[in-house]
Design a protein around this motif. Structure first.
Motif, short mmCIF file in Angstrom:
data_model
loop_
_atom_site.label_atom_id
_atom_site.label_comp_id
_atom_site.label_asym_id
_atom_site.label_seq_id
_atom_site.Cartn_x
_atom_site.Cartn_y
_atom_site.Cartn_z
N THR A 5 18.33 -4.75 -6.04
CA THR A 5 19.52 -5.54 -6.35
C THR A 5 19.21 -6.39 -7.58
OG1 THR A 5 18.80 -7.31 -4.88
CG2 THR A 5 20.31 -5.67 -3.96
N GLY A 6 20.26 -6.81 -8.25
CA GLY A 6 20.09 -7.67 -9.41
C GLY A 6 19.80 -6.89 -10.67
N ARG A 7 19.34 -7.63 -11.68
CA ARG A 7 19.11 -7.07 -13.02
C ARG A 7 17.65 -7.28 -13.41
NH1 ARG A 7 22.64 -8.27 -18.46
NH2 ARG A 7 20.93 -7.97 -19.89
N LYS A 8 16.96 -6.19 -13.74
CA LYS A 8 15.55 -6.26 -14.15
C LYS A 8 15.45 -5.83 -15.61
CE LYS A 8 11.08 -4.21 -13.42
NZ LYS A 8 10.46 -2.94 -13.12
N LEU A 9 15.19 -6.79 -16.49
CA LEU A 9 15.13 -6.53 -17.92
C LEU A 9 13.88 -5.72 -18.28
CD1 LEU A 9 16.62 -7.24 -20.58
CD2 LEU A 9 15.04 -9.14 -20.80
N ILE A 10 14.07 -4.69 -19.09
CA ILE A 10 12.96 -3.85 -19.55
C ILE A 10 12.62 -4.17 -21.00
CG2 ILE A 10 12.17 -1.49 -19.94
CD1 ILE A 10 14.30 -0.69 -17.80
N ALA A 11 13.64 -4.14 -21.85
CA ALA A 11 13.43 -4.40 -23.29
C ALA A 11 14.63 -5.13 -23.85
CB ALA A 11 13.21 -3.09 -24.03
N GLN A 12 14.39 -5.94 -24.86
CA GLN A 12 15.44 -6.72 -25.49
C GLN A 12 15.29 -6.61 -27.01
OE1 GLN A 12 15.30 -10.78 -24.21
NE2 GLN A 12 17.49 -11.02 -24.37
N ASN A 13 16.41 -6.58 -27.71
CA ASN A 13 16.40 -6.46 -29.16
C ASN A 13 16.81 -7.81 -29.76
OD1 ASN A 13 16.47 -5.63 -31.79
ND2 ASN A 13 17.92 -3.96 -31.47
N LYS A 14 15.84 -8.71 -29.90
CA LYS A 14 16.14 -10.05 -30.43
C LYS A 14 16.48 -9.99 -31.91
CE LYS A 14 13.30 -12.46 -27.09
NZ LYS A 14 12.15 -13.33 -26.88
N ARG A 15 15.92 -9.03 -32.59
CA ARG A 15 16.17 -8.88 -34.03
C ARG A 15 17.65 -8.58 -34.31
NH1 ARG A 15 13.34 -9.83 -38.40
NH2 ARG A 15 14.12 -8.69 -40.20
N ALA A 16 18.31 -7.86 -33.40
CA ALA A 16 19.72 -7.51 -33.60
C ALA A 16 20.58 -8.77 -33.67
CB ALA A 16 20.20 -6.60 -32.48
N ARG A 17 20.30 -9.76 -32.83
CA ARG A 17 21.09 -11.00 -32.85
C ARG A 17 20.84 -11.79 -34.13
NH1 ARG A 17 23.80 -11.48 -28.16
NH2 ARG A 17 22.89 -10.54 -26.32
N HIS A 18 19.67 -11.59 -34.73
CA HIS A 18 19.35 -12.26 -35.99
C HIS A 18 20.01 -11.55 -37.18
CE1 HIS A 18 16.75 -13.07 -39.54
NE2 HIS A 18 16.83 -14.29 -39.08
N ASP A 19 20.06 -10.22 -37.13
CA ASP A 19 20.53 -9.44 -38.27
C ASP A 19 22.02 -9.13 -38.25
OD1 ASP A 19 18.00 -9.38 -39.30
OD2 ASP A 19 17.53 -7.37 -38.58
N TYR A 20 22.69 -9.31 -37.10
CA TYR A 20 24.10 -8.92 -36.98
C TYR A 20 24.95 -10.00 -36.35
CZ TYR A 20 22.28 -4.17 -37.63
OH TYR A 20 21.65 -3.06 -38.13
#
Length: 159
Positions: A5-20
């Motif tokens: 149950t719930g949400r298990k984060l595997i990978a995140q693209n932090k650069r996308a929030r910086h570039d877009y």
């Protein structure tokens, strides 16, 4: 085995929030092979160079790196193959219309398990210019300094 149950984060693209500039987000399912799922369950993936593209009324995820499964045999997958995204037809139609605008692209933001199923959060995004990036960093620093000043003032009041 108990259902996750719930949400298990595997990978995140932090650069996308910086570039877009993020205009809209969509949660998509992924068509994966067994070894890809096992590799993801080990928490190994990279969204750094990833992007999504609409081809023939289907959405495909390109350049997302899911490393080969260590215990995999000849059934192992290639690490950077293109993967099909699962969306409703109405969402795909919206994406077709919006991605035909100039400067708008589909970028993966996060890869995670939700209720035991692999999902990817894809954003409709417009590229930032260099001064936009500097402005965003300046705003972030100003907000951080204001929070520090407020917390320091509260500490002085108490002590």
């Amino acid at each position: 085995m108990a259902k996750e149950t719930g949400r298990k984060l595997i990978a995140q693209n932090k650069r996308a929030r910086h570039d877009y500039h993020i205009l809209d987000t969509y949660e998509c399912g992924l068509v994966l092979t067994g070894t890809e799922v096992k590799s993801l369950r080990q928490g190994r993936a990279s969204l750094a160079d990833g992007f999504a593209q609409v081809d023939d009324a289907e959405v495909w995820l390109h350049n997302v790196h899911i490393p080969e499964y260590a215990q995999g045999t000849w059934t192992n997958h290639s690490a950077r193959r293109k993967r099909k995204l699962l969306l409703h037809r109405s969402e795909i139609d919206k994406l077709i219309g919006k991605t035909q605008e100039s400067g708008v692209t589909l970028v993966p933001l996060a890869l995670y398990f939700k209720e035991g199923r692999a999902k990817v959060e894809v954003a409709l995004a417009r590229g930032k210019r260099e001064w936009d990036k500097r402005q965003t960093l300046r705003e972030k620093q100003d907000r951080r300094e204001a929070e520090r000043a407020i917390s320091a003032a509260r500490r002085r009041e108490r002590g």
